[in-house]
Design an enzyme around this catalytic site. Structure first.
Site, PDB file in Angstrom:
ATOM      1  N   SER A 183       0.833  -1.202   0.000  1.00  0.00           N
ATOM      2  CA  SER A 183       0.000   0.000   0.000  1.00  0.00           C
ATOM      3  C   SER A 183       0.868   1.252   0.000  1.00  0.00           C
ATOM      4  O   SER A 183       1.933   1.293   0.636  1.00  0.00           O
ATOM      5  CB  SER A 183      -0.921   0.022   1.221  1.00  0.00           C
ATOM      6  OG  SER A 183      -1.621   1.257   1.234  1.00  0.00           O
ATOM      7  N   GLU A 184       0.358   2.286  -0.688  1.00  0.00           N
ATOM      8  CA  GLU A 184       1.058   3.577  -0.736  1.00  0.00           C
ATOM      9  C   GLU A 184       1.237   4.183   0.645  1.00  0.00           C
ATOM     10  O   GLU A 184       2.071   5.063   0.840  1.00  0.00           O
ATOM     11  CB  GLU A 184       0.277   4.599  -1.584  1.00  0.00           C
ATOM     12  CG  GLU A 184       0.004   4.197  -3.005  1.00  0.00           C
ATOM     13  CD  GLU A 184      -1.370   3.562  -3.148  1.00  0.00           C
ATOM     14  OE1 GLU A 184      -1.627   2.521  -2.491  1.00  0.00           O
ATOM     15  OE2 GLU A 184      -2.192   4.089  -3.912  1.00  0.00           O
ATOM     16  N   SER A 185       0.438   3.736   1.602  1.00  0.00           N
ATOM     17  CA  SER A 185       0.578   4.269   2.955  1.00  0.00           C
ATOM     18  C   SER A 185       1.890   3.833   3.600  1.00  0.00           C
ATOM     19  O   SER A 185       2.243   4.336   4.668  1.00  0.00           O
ATOM     20  CB  SER A 185      -0.613   3.827   3.812  1.00  0.00           C
ATOM     21  OG  SER A 185      -0.694   2.415   3.833  1.00  0.00           O
TER      22      SER A 185
END
Lengths: 220, 243
Positions: free
Chosen positions: A48-50
């Site tokens: 995830s980009e998080s």
């Protein structure tokens, strides 16, 4: 009997594309649902980009930790072997071609694989988030979306009229009615929802479709 | 001792004192992926109370209510700076809530023409900040090539593929949200709350860290340090947490 695929069936069909060992990035909505349907015996790692690699399922409020979210802001479960990292690293993984598959929603896909998914025309303001980075960097892009808009307008078009996210980047489109591959020769109809003929699908598609020799009902 | 003097300079006893010298017109980097994790809420509140105006705010969002939060959980984001009309320009990747019907202080200010917005792809934003901290003036990336966000930017082909020239970002001040700091300013983070923090910490003239806990130098394993203290000028401990 014509039977469009529902959200879960679309997610299930998308998940069949994941190969053993793939690192996969899932967008918000139906793409995230695909994590529930990983085919038996295949090991898939979610990114995830998080800033997390190797996370598990979505958690509810009670179990969730504000320090472990996916890019949609949902709480996710930690898994053994998980790693966390900065945004710069998260996108180095994307841009650096380390992500095997990204599954994204879309407004429109053109017959040469252009993607429009970040902004509605006329709204004046859009959230691009990580969409353009994924479009440019993931090794394979799967789009999952409704075949037509709420007003019945085709989303598979000759040229995108909505603002573009990326050019010639989409590899496969899964809609509620069909599975369509983007090839160097254009869009090829590979699978249809139960009861739909190739002609039915073309009638709801502005892009020109060729029909695969072995076109068949969608298999799950 | 150098260590003691350095520690004395870095640890601040109040958020108000830590942000007191931020002038009107300052360029701010303010961390946060969007949710309460990674959001330097006490520093943001102190800046609101301090009142500096005409700020440029660089961050992933411009305040998304409820994002990444528990149901009903209240948390302070940069939204309060828009509410207080302190911001002139915003650089963000995800400025507004997904639903156009959700009004936020940023959206209101943007609609009223009070705030200029530059939307940047999230990875490009992170890399522009990283480059700013690393002394790289600009870089070519394939992200956004051929889209509206590449308009007016220099482009060049590498390996037959179009790339866009993106310029580095730096700031006067960065607000960082870390988990632990030692008195040297070395920082560790928690989970996905790391996000833009490490890059922003490097890219500002004055980096101010809001942390759960401040520990003596030596208590953080050097192997575990994510942001080395060289990047961190001021540290403030959140109330009600840590020692």
């Amino acid at each position: 009997m014509k039977q469009p695929m529902d959200r879960d069936v679309m997610a299930m069909r998308v998940a069949r594309e994941f190969q053993d060992g793939d690192v996969v990035n899932l967008g918000i909505g139906i793409p995230t649902l695909a994590s529930n349907y990983i085919p038996e015996g295949r090991r898939v790692t979610f990114h995830s980009e998080s800033g997390v690699l190797g996370y598990g399922g979505v958690l509810d409020d009670g179990e969730g930790d504000i320090d472990l979210i996916n890019a949609g802001g949902q709480f996710v479960a930690p898994l053994p072997g998980m790693s966390v990292f900065s945004s710069a690293d998260a996108f180095a993984m994307i841009r650096g071609r380390h992500i095997a598959v990204a599954v994204l929603g879309a407004f429109q896909v053109s017959e040469r694989g252009d993607l429009a998914n970040w902004m509605l025309p006329g709204r004046g303001i859009g959230n691009v988030g990580g969409a353009m980075d994924l479009a440019a960097g993931a090794r394979r892009i799967i789009v999952v979306m409704e075949h037509v808009t709420k007003d019945g307008q085709p989303r598979l078009v000759r040229r995108c009229t909505y603002p573009l996210t990326g050019l010639r980047c989409v590899d496969l489109v899964v809609t509620d009615l069909a599975v369509i591959a983007v090839t160097p020769q254009g869009m090829e109809l590979r699978e249809t929802a139960p009861g739909y003929s190739a002609a039915d699908i073309q009638a709801m598609t502005e892009a020109r479709l060729t029909v695969a020799k072995d076109v068949r009902e969608v298999e799950l | 001792m150098a260590t003691d003097r350095s520690a004395a300079r870095k640890v601040f006893d109040s958020f108000a004192r830590a942000v007191a010298d931020i002038p009107d017109g300052a360029v701010m980097m303010i961390d946060g992926f969007g949710g309460p994790g990674g959001m330097p809420s006490f520093l943001i509140a102190a800046l609101r109370d301090q009142g500096a105006r005409n700020l440029t705010v660089i961050g992933n969002t411009a305040g998304l209510p409820g994002f990444g939060a528990k149901a009903g959980q209240e948390f302070i984001t940069t939204a309060v700076l828009y509410e207080n009309r302190q911001v002139r320009k915003t650089i963000a990747s995800f400025p507004v809530p997904r639903s156009p019907s959700v009004m936020t202080p940023f959206r209101k200010a943007w609609q009223a023409g009070e705030v200029e917005l530059e939307v940047a792809p999230q990875g490009t934003l992170a890399e522009r900040i990283r480059a700013g901290g690393a002394g790289i003036a600009a870089f070519y990336t394939p992200t956004s090539a051929g889209t509206d966000l590449a308009q007016g930017k220099e482009t060049r082909e590498f390996g037959g593929r179009l790339h866009v020239l993106e310029h580095a970002l730096t700031a006067d001040y960065a607000f960082i949200r870390a988990h632990r700091a030692d008195t040297m300013g070395n920082l560790t983070y928690r989970g996905t709350s790391r996000n833009f923090n490490p890059a922003m910490a490097t890219a500002a003239r004055v980096t101010i860290a809001e942390v759960d806990e401040i520990v003596p130098a030596g208590e953080i394993d050097p192997e575990a340090v994510v942001t080395p203290g060289i990047y961190v000028r001021r540290i403030v401990q959140r109330p009600g947490a840590g020692q």
